[in-house]
Design a protein around this motif. Structure first.
Motif, PDB file in Angstrom:
ATOM      1  N   VAL A   1     -34.289   7.420 -35.198  1.00 57.63           N
ATOM      2  CA  VAL A   1     -34.986   6.162 -34.908  1.00 57.63           C
ATOM      3  C   VAL A   1     -36.263   5.700 -34.761  1.00 57.63           C
ATOM      4  CG1 VAL A   1     -35.161   4.620 -32.904  1.00 57.63           C
ATOM      5  CG2 VAL A   1     -32.779   5.835 -33.368  1.00 57.63           C
ATOM      6  N   LEU A   2     -37.260   7.024 -34.781  1.00 59.97           N
ATOM      7  CA  LEU A   2     -38.468   6.981 -34.665  1.00 59.97           C
ATOM      8  C   LEU A   2     -39.050   6.709 -36.314  1.00 59.97           C
ATOM      9  CD1 LEU A   2     -41.076   7.556 -33.466  1.00 59.97           C
ATOM     10  CD2 LEU A   2     -41.004   9.977 -33.880  1.00 59.97           C
ATOM     11  N   VAL A   3     -38.196   7.617 -37.237  1.00 55.16           N
ATOM     12  CA  VAL A   3     -38.735   7.189 -38.673  1.00 55.16           C
ATOM     13  C   VAL A   3     -38.616   5.993 -38.989  1.00 55.16           C
ATOM     14  CG1 VAL A   3     -38.190   8.161 -40.906  1.00 55.16           C
ATOM     15  CG2 VAL A   3     -38.544   9.592 -39.149  1.00 55.16           C
ATOM     16  N   PHE A   4     -37.379   5.385 -38.600  1.00 53.20           N
ATOM     17  CA  PHE A   4     -36.901   4.047 -38.998  1.00 53.20           C
ATOM     18  C   PHE A   4     -38.011   2.769 -38.556  1.00 53.20           C
ATOM     19  CE2 PHE A   4     -35.014  -0.035 -37.645  1.00 53.20           C
ATOM     20  CZ  PHE A   4     -34.464  -0.701 -38.973  1.00 53.20           C
ATOM     21  N   LEU A   5     -38.573   3.102 -37.254  1.00 56.50           N
ATOM     22  CA  LEU A   5     -39.409   2.319 -36.760  1.00 56.50           C
ATOM     23  C   LEU A   5     -40.636   2.297 -37.482  1.00 56.50           C
ATOM     24  CD1 LEU A   5     -38.533   2.537 -32.725  1.00 56.50           C
ATOM     25  CD2 LEU A   5     -38.032   0.511 -34.130  1.00 56.50           C
ATOM     26  N   VAL A   6     -41.133   3.668 -37.688  1.00 55.25           N
ATOM     27  CA  VAL A   6     -42.464   3.582 -38.487  1.00 55.25           C
ATOM     28  C   VAL A   6     -42.502   3.007 -39.607  1.00 55.25           C
ATOM     29  CG1 VAL A   6     -43.796   5.390 -39.536  1.00 55.25           C
ATOM     30  CG2 VAL A   6     -43.148   5.949 -37.273  1.00 55.25           C
ATOM     31  N   LEU A   7     -41.235   3.317 -40.493  1.00 54.66           N
ATOM     32  CA  LEU A   7     -41.000   2.410 -41.678  1.00 54.66           C
ATOM     33  C   LEU A   7     -41.221   1.019 -41.696  1.00 54.66           C
ATOM     34  CD1 LEU A   7     -38.751   5.123 -43.495  1.00 54.66           C
ATOM     35  CD2 LEU A   7     -41.117   4.516 -44.055  1.00 54.66           C
ATOM     36  N   LEU A   8     -40.375   0.511 -40.570  1.00 55.79           N
ATOM     37  CA  LEU A   8     -40.392  -0.691 -40.469  1.00 55.79           C
ATOM     38  C   LEU A   8     -41.552  -1.402 -40.187  1.00 55.79           C
ATOM     39  CD1 LEU A   8     -38.495  -3.271 -40.184  1.00 55.79           C
ATOM     40  CD2 LEU A   8     -38.156  -2.744 -37.584  1.00 55.79           C
ATOM     41  N   ILE A   9     -42.373  -0.692 -39.241  1.00 60.38           N
ATOM     42  CA  ILE A   9     -43.766  -1.508 -38.931  1.00 60.38           C
ATOM     43  C   ILE A   9     -44.786  -1.311 -40.159  1.00 60.38           C
ATOM     44  CG2 ILE A   9     -45.815  -0.840 -37.505  1.00 60.38           C
ATOM     45  CD1 ILE A   9     -43.890  -0.071 -35.218  1.00 60.38           C
ATOM     46  N   THR A  10     -44.552  -0.337 -41.046  1.00 58.62           N
ATOM     47  CA  THR A  10     -45.370  -0.068 -42.211  1.00 58.62           C
ATOM     48  C   THR A  10     -45.004  -1.252 -43.195  1.00 58.62           C
ATOM     49  OG1 THR A  10     -44.157   1.657 -43.094  1.00 58.62           O
ATOM     50  CG2 THR A  10     -46.018   2.147 -41.820  1.00 58.62           C
ATOM     51  N   ASP A  11     -43.653  -1.358 -43.296  1.00 61.25           N
ATOM     52  CA  ASP A  11     -43.249  -2.703 -44.306  1.00 61.25           C
ATOM     53  C   ASP A  11     -43.566  -3.862 -43.585  1.00 61.25           C
ATOM     54  OD1 ASP A  11     -41.546  -1.200 -46.108  1.00 61.25           O
ATOM     55  OD2 ASP A  11     -39.891  -1.968 -45.613  1.00 61.25           O
ATOM     56  N   LEU A  12     -43.701  -4.252 -42.448  1.00 61.80           N
ATOM     57  CA  LEU A  12     -44.138  -5.453 -42.002  1.00 61.80           C
ATOM     58  C   LEU A  12     -45.735  -5.567 -41.854  1.00 61.80           C
ATOM     59  CD1 LEU A  12     -42.200  -5.762 -38.774  1.00 61.80           C
ATOM     60  CD2 LEU A  12     -41.847  -7.000 -40.709  1.00 61.80           C
ATOM     61  N   LEU A  13     -46.325  -4.363 -42.044  1.00 67.71           N
ATOM     62  CA  LEU A  13     -47.815  -4.712 -42.367  1.00 67.71           C
ATOM     63  C   LEU A  13     -48.171  -4.800 -43.698  1.00 67.71           C
ATOM     64  CD1 LEU A  13     -49.122  -2.000 -39.568  1.00 67.71           C
ATOM     65  CD2 LEU A  13     -49.175  -4.590 -39.661  1.00 67.71           C
ATOM     66  N   GLY A  14     -47.232  -4.490 -44.599  1.00 67.79           N
ATOM     67  CA  GLY A  14     -47.386  -4.545 -46.014  1.00 67.79           C
ATOM     68  C   GLY A  14     -48.038  -3.107 -46.672  1.00 67.79           C
ATOM     69  N   LEU A  15     -48.036  -2.097 -45.953  1.00 71.57           N
ATOM     70  CA  LEU A  15     -48.437  -0.968 -46.414  1.00 71.57           C
ATOM     71  C   LEU A  15     -47.342  -0.215 -47.155  1.00 71.57           C
ATOM     72  CD1 LEU A  15     -50.026   0.352 -43.272  1.00 71.57           C
ATOM     73  CD2 LEU A  15     -51.178  -0.674 -45.091  1.00 71.57           C
ATOM     74  N   THR A  16     -46.029  -0.461 -47.282  1.00 71.06           N
ATOM     75  CA  THR A  16     -44.846   0.186 -48.100  1.00 71.06           C
ATOM     76  C   THR A  16     -43.977  -1.019 -48.272  1.00 71.06           C
ATOM     77  OG1 THR A  16     -43.669   0.721 -45.922  1.00 71.06           O
ATOM     78  CG2 THR A  16     -45.342   2.511 -46.773  1.00 71.06           C
ATOM     79  N   LYS A  17     -42.908  -0.736 -49.016  1.00 71.84           N
ATOM     80  CA  LYS A  17     -41.796  -1.763 -49.424  1.00 71.84           C
ATOM     81  C   LYS A  17     -40.462  -0.813 -49.352  1.00 71.84           C
ATOM     82  CE  LYS A  17     -40.109  -5.547 -50.262  1.00 71.84           C
ATOM     83  NZ  LYS A  17     -39.820  -6.440 -48.748  1.00 71.84           N
ATOM     84  N   VAL A  18     -40.180  -0.361 -48.242  1.00 71.07           N
ATOM     85  CA  VAL A  18     -38.841   0.306 -48.241  1.00 71.07           C
ATOM     86  C   VAL A  18     -37.611  -0.445 -47.981  1.00 71.07           C
ATOM     87  CG1 VAL A  18     -37.792   2.294 -46.975  1.00 71.07           C
ATOM     88  CG2 VAL A  18     -40.113   2.294 -47.309  1.00 71.07           C
ATOM     89  N   PHE A  19     -37.834  -1.344 -47.104  1.00 69.52           N
ATOM     90  CA  PHE A  19     -36.476  -2.276 -46.705  1.00 69.52           C
ATOM     91  C   PHE A  19     -36.943  -3.400 -47.459  1.00 69.52           C
ATOM     92  CE2 PHE A  19     -37.408   0.287 -42.942  1.00 69.52           C
ATOM     93  CZ  PHE A  19     -36.504   1.194 -43.110  1.00 69.52           C
ATOM     94  N   PRO A  20     -35.648  -4.161 -48.076  1.00 71.62           N
ATOM     95  CA  PRO A  20     -35.648  -5.150 -48.748  1.00 71.62           C
ATOM     96  C   PRO A  20     -35.774  -6.353 -47.910  1.00 71.62           C
ATOM     97  CG  PRO A  20     -33.502  -4.399 -49.132  1.00 71.62           C
ATOM     98  CD  PRO A  20     -34.307  -3.477 -48.277  1.00 71.62           C
ATOM     99  N   PHE A  21     -35.379  -6.404 -46.585  1.00 73.56           N
ATOM    100  CA  PHE A  21     -34.999  -7.540 -45.500  1.00 73.56           C
ATOM    101  C   PHE A  21     -36.433  -7.726 -44.934  1.00 73.56           C
ATOM    102  CE2 PHE A  21     -33.554  -3.807 -43.362  1.00 73.56           C
ATOM    103  CZ  PHE A  21     -34.522  -3.539 -42.328  1.00 73.56           C
ATOM    104  N   THR A  22     -37.329  -7.112 -45.143  1.00 75.71           N
ATOM    105  CA  THR A  22     -38.745  -7.316 -44.390  1.00 75.71           C
ATOM    106  C   THR A  22     -39.675  -8.371 -45.351  1.00 75.71           C
ATOM    107  OG1 THR A  22     -39.617  -5.396 -45.132  1.00 75.71           O
ATOM    108  CG2 THR A  22     -38.570  -5.327 -43.105  1.00 75.71           C
ATOM    109  N   LYS A  23     -40.547  -9.125 -44.685  1.00 79.22           N
ATOM    110  CA  LYS A  23     -41.480  -9.775 -45.449  1.00 79.22           C
ATOM    111  C   LYS A  23     -42.884  -9.439 -44.656  1.00 79.22           C
ATOM    112  CE  LYS A  23     -38.825 -13.750 -46.384  1.00 79.22           C
ATOM    113  NZ  LYS A  23     -38.464 -15.157 -45.998  1.00 79.22           N
ATOM    114  N   PRO A  24     -43.732  -8.893 -45.402  1.00 76.38           N
ATOM    115  CA  PRO A  24     -45.053  -8.434 -45.104  1.00 76.38           C
ATOM    116  C   PRO A  24     -45.833  -9.704 -44.255  1.00 76.38           C
ATOM    117  CG  PRO A  24     -45.125  -8.274 -47.417  1.00 76.38           C
ATOM    118  CD  PRO A  24     -43.830  -8.909 -46.905  1.00 76.38           C
ATOM    119  N   ILE A  25     -46.677  -9.156 -43.267  1.00 74.52           N
ATOM    120  CA  ILE A  25     -47.546 -10.236 -42.630  1.00 74.52           C
ATOM    121  C   ILE A  25     -48.451 -10.691 -43.543  1.00 74.52           C
ATOM    122  CG2 ILE A  25     -48.900 -10.576 -40.521  1.00 74.52           C
ATOM    123  CD1 ILE A  25     -47.310  -8.083 -39.292  1.00 74.52           C
ATOM    124  N   ARG A  26     -49.266 -10.036 -44.384  1.00 79.34           N
ATOM    125  CA  ARG A  26     -50.186 -10.372 -45.205  1.00 79.34           C
ATOM    126  C   ARG A  26     -49.819 -11.335 -46.169  1.00 79.34           C
ATOM    127  NH1 ARG A  26     -53.782  -5.049 -46.079  1.00 79.34           N
ATOM    128  NH2 ARG A  26     -52.879  -3.831 -44.346  1.00 79.34           N
TER     129      ARG A  26
END
Length: 130
Positions: free
Chosen positions: A105-130
């Motif tokens: 769960v911790l790894v998932f949350l870290v990857l989700l937050i980095t996807d939302l910040l636009g630093l990574t693109k791991v999950f296709p269902f997220t859109k970066p904030i930037r």
């Protein structure tokens, strides 16, 4: 007959008077370590008397009477150490499954937050904030 009654009466009076006399009693101090060790032995034996512990011991092929004999043979320091270990064990331990799920769960949350910040693109269902 009168002499027998008088003798019995004197004997009864003497025993009644004797009941009220103080009886000398000796008491000794016991050390705190000895009292704690006795309490540790009692706590271990009390735990071994539980039905679920009996069932688990029999499942493992150990007779509860043998375990109680070994607990009785423990020294005071060994009994105190065992009781301390039992007191510090987590209740309802899950064998580490909770720690593994927590790490995932911790790894998932870290990857989700980095996807939302636009630093990574791991999950296709997220859109970066930037």
């Amino acid at each position: 007959m009168e002499k027998l009654r008088r003798s019995v009466a004197y004997l009864v009076m003497l025993s009644i008077v004797g009941i009220g006399l103080p009886v000398p009693v000796q008491a000794g101090m016991i050390s705190t370590d000895r009292a704690a060790a006795t309490a540790a032995h009692a706590r271990i034996v009390h735990m071994l008397d539980r039905a679920d512990v009996h069932a688990k011991l029999e499942e493992l092929g150990v007779k509860p009477a043998e375990v109680k004999a070994r607990v009785a043979a423990l020294t005071d320091s060994e009994a105190a150490q065992l009781a301390h270990s039992i007191d510090n064990l987590p209740a309802g331990a899950d064998g580490g499954v909770g720690a593994i799920v927590g790490a995932i769960v911790l790894v998932f949350l870290v990857l989700l937050i980095t996807d939302l910040l636009g630093l990574t693109k791991v999950f296709p269902f997220t859109k970066p904030i930037r």
